[in-house]
Design a protein around this motif. Structure first.
Motif, PDB file in Angstrom:
ATOM      1  N   PRO A   1      43.969  36.205  40.079  1.00 56.94           N
ATOM      2  CA  PRO A   1      42.630  35.699  40.427  1.00 56.94           C
ATOM      3  C   PRO A   1      42.057  36.344  41.685  1.00 56.94           C
ATOM      4  N   THR A   2      42.922  36.730  42.626  1.00 53.29           N
ATOM      5  CA  THR A   2      42.457  37.386  43.850  1.00 53.29           C
ATOM      6  C   THR A   2      41.866  38.752  43.517  1.00 53.29           C
ATOM      7  N   TYR A   3      42.553  39.534  42.681  1.00 52.12           N
ATOM      8  CA  TYR A   3      42.053  40.848  42.279  1.00 52.12           C
ATOM      9  C   TYR A   3      40.694  40.716  41.584  1.00 52.12           C
ATOM     10  N   VAL A   4      40.580  39.687  40.749  1.00 50.97           N
ATOM     11  CA  VAL A   4      39.325  39.491  40.008  1.00 50.97           C
ATOM     12  C   VAL A   4      38.218  39.000  40.939  1.00 50.97           C
ATOM     13  N   GLU A   5      38.516  38.063  41.818  1.00 47.68           N
ATOM     14  CA  GLU A   5      37.481  37.556  42.736  1.00 47.68           C
ATOM     15  C   GLU A   5      36.914  38.680  43.601  1.00 47.68           C
ATOM     16  N   TYR A   6      37.786  39.560  44.085  1.00 52.31           N
ATOM     17  CA  TYR A   6      37.338  40.627  44.984  1.00 52.31           C
ATOM     18  C   TYR A   6      36.813  41.863  44.253  1.00 52.31           C
ATOM     19  N   GLY A   7      36.848  41.825  42.899  1.00 51.81           N
ATOM     20  CA  GLY A   7      36.198  42.875  42.126  1.00 51.81           C
ATOM     21  C   GLY A   7      36.993  44.136  41.909  1.00 51.81           C
ATOM     22  N   VAL A   8      38.267  44.169  42.331  1.00 51.40           N
ATOM     23  CA  VAL A   8      39.067  45.366  42.031  1.00 51.40           C
ATOM     24  C   VAL A   8      39.481  45.345  40.564  1.00 51.40           C
ATOM     25  N   ALA A   9      39.396  44.160  39.940  1.00 52.54           N
ATOM     26  CA  ALA A   9      39.527  44.028  38.486  1.00 52.54           C
ATOM     27  C   ALA A   9      38.267  43.324  37.982  1.00 52.54           C
ATOM     28  N   ASP A  10      37.757  43.765  36.831  1.00 53.14           N
ATOM     29  CA  ASP A  10      36.570  43.126  36.245  1.00 53.14           C
ATOM     30  C   ASP A  10      36.924  41.801  35.601  1.00 53.14           C
ATOM     31  N   ILE A  11      38.046  41.816  34.882  1.00 50.79           N
ATOM     32  CA  ILE A  11      38.517  40.609  34.196  1.00 50.79           C
ATOM     33  C   ILE A  11      40.017  40.479  34.413  1.00 50.79           C
ATOM     34  N   GLY A  12      40.582  39.347  34.031  1.00 47.57           N
ATOM     35  CA  GLY A  12      42.020  39.149  34.189  1.00 47.57           C
ATOM     36  C   GLY A  12      42.522  38.079  33.243  1.00 47.57           C
ATOM     37  N   VAL A  13      43.821  38.082  33.036  1.00 53.05           N
ATOM     38  CA  VAL A  13      44.480  37.047  32.242  1.00 53.05           C
ATOM     39  C   VAL A  13      45.407  36.286  33.177  1.00 53.05           C
ATOM     40  N   VAL A  14      45.264  34.960  33.200  1.00 61.10           N
ATOM     41  CA  VAL A  14      46.018  34.165  34.175  1.00 61.10           C
ATOM     42  C   VAL A  14      46.265  32.761  33.635  1.00 61.10           C
ATOM     43  N   GLY A  15      47.412  32.191  34.015  1.00 64.40           N
ATOM     44  CA  GLY A  15      47.743  30.832  33.600  1.00 64.40           C
ATOM     45  C   GLY A  15      46.850  29.810  34.284  1.00 64.40           C
ATOM     46  N   LYS A  16      46.567  28.704  33.591  1.00 61.73           N
ATOM     47  CA  LYS A  16      45.735  27.638  34.169  1.00 61.73           C
ATOM     48  C   LYS A  16      46.381  27.071  35.438  1.00 61.73           C
ATOM     49  N   ASP A  17      47.707  27.125  35.517  1.00 57.45           N
ATOM     50  CA  ASP A  17      48.404  26.626  36.709  1.00 57.45           C
ATOM     51  C   ASP A  17      48.004  27.421  37.951  1.00 57.45           C
ATOM     52  N   VAL A  18      47.943  28.751  37.806  1.00 59.38           N
ATOM     53  CA  VAL A  18      47.566  29.617  38.932  1.00 59.38           C
ATOM     54  C   VAL A  18      46.094  29.407  39.290  1.00 59.38           C
ATOM     55  N   LEU A  19      45.240  29.274  38.266  1.00 59.55           N
ATOM     56  CA  LEU A  19      43.812  29.029  38.514  1.00 59.55           C
ATOM     57  C   LEU A  19      43.611  27.743  39.314  1.00 59.55           C
ATOM     58  N   MET A  20      44.327  26.694  38.932  1.00 56.07           N
ATOM     59  CA  MET A  20      44.192  25.396  39.611  1.00 56.07           C
ATOM     60  C   MET A  20      44.704  25.484  41.050  1.00 56.07           C
ATOM     61  N   GLU A  21      45.790  26.210  41.258  1.00 59.88           N
ATOM     62  CA  GLU A  21      46.398  26.301  42.583  1.00 59.88           C
ATOM     63  C   GLU A  21      45.578  27.190  43.518  1.00 59.88           C
ATOM     64  N   GLU A  22      45.113  28.330  43.001  1.00 63.21           N
ATOM     65  CA  GLU A  22      44.445  29.320  43.852  1.00 63.21           C
ATOM     66  C   GLU A  22      42.965  28.995  44.094  1.00 63.21           C
TER      67      GLU A  22
END
Length: 212
Positions: free
Chosen positions: A60-81
């Motif tokens: 999610p950090t890579y995606v938020e800062y735009g070094v990645a356009d999209i990403g695949v991530v678990g809901k657990d990481v999304l909730m935590e981060e």
């Protein structure tokens, strides 16, 4: 030449399931593209993508800062981060759950301690339950904490429950179910809406077939 869509992917189990899902959706990803190599960036011009292999917690950090356009991530990481990204799609892969876990003879105590890799998730859950707990952040072998007296209970991800059983622990309550999600950078979603939406549509059709 078309600019490649940069995709942040967690290494390991989610990567393998996500790549399989992408292939089923008709994305032309070569068979030899696996996360076992030591390369951290894997370009697939035929798919119009470039995969950035990362630790799950960093996606999610890579995606938020735009070094990645999209990403695949678990809901657990999304909730935590709690990163500032668009959640586009529930991919329905890497199913597991976030649970409160303890020893079978656990009894409520004053000033309880809870060990977890997910301090934000745990704090929010117990706050919503009206319970005051001290949350201890650990990075590995969370199951050890109640066995050695570091914590009364733990909050952790459970897939099969086998590790808990082998260590004499039991699930007390499920906090939420977890699947992997497709997320997007807010600017990329506007600037590269065509290819991102095209991928979403293909994935959605494949997911619908699976769930149907």
């Amino acid at each position: 030449m078309q600019e490649l869509l940069k995709v942040a992917m967690p290494k390991g189990r989610i990567y393998k399931q996500a790549i399989q899902l992408f292939r089923e959706a008709g994305v032309p990803i070569p068979d030899d593209l696996d996360d076992d190599s030591r390369k951290l960036i894997l370009a697939t011009p035929e798919a119009g993508m470039e995969f950035i292999l990362a630790k799950p917690v960093d996606v999610p950090t890579y995606v938020e800062y735009g070094v990645a356009d999209i990403g695949v991530v678990g809901k657990d990481v999304l909730m935590e981060e709690n990163r500032d990204v668009y959640e586009l799609l529930d991919l329905g892969i890497a199913r597991c759950r976030m649970s409160v876990i303890g020893l079978p003879d656990w009894k409520p105590v004053l000033n309880p301690r809870v060990a977890t890799k997910y301090p934000n998730v745990a704090s929010q859950y117990f706050r919503e339950q009206g319970q005051q707990v001290e949350v201890i952040k650990l990075n590995g072998s969370i199951e050890l904490a109640p066995l050695i007296g570091l914590a009364d209970r733990i909050v952790d991800m459970v897939e099969t429950g086998q590790t808990l059983k082998e260590n004499g622990l039991v699930e007390q309550r499920t906090i939420f179910e977890i699947t992997s999600r497709l997320i997007a950078n807010r600017v990329s979603y506007r600037m590269k809406n065509g290819p991102i939406q095209h991928l979403c549509d293909r994935l959605q059709r494949t997911i619908s077939v699976h769930s149907g």
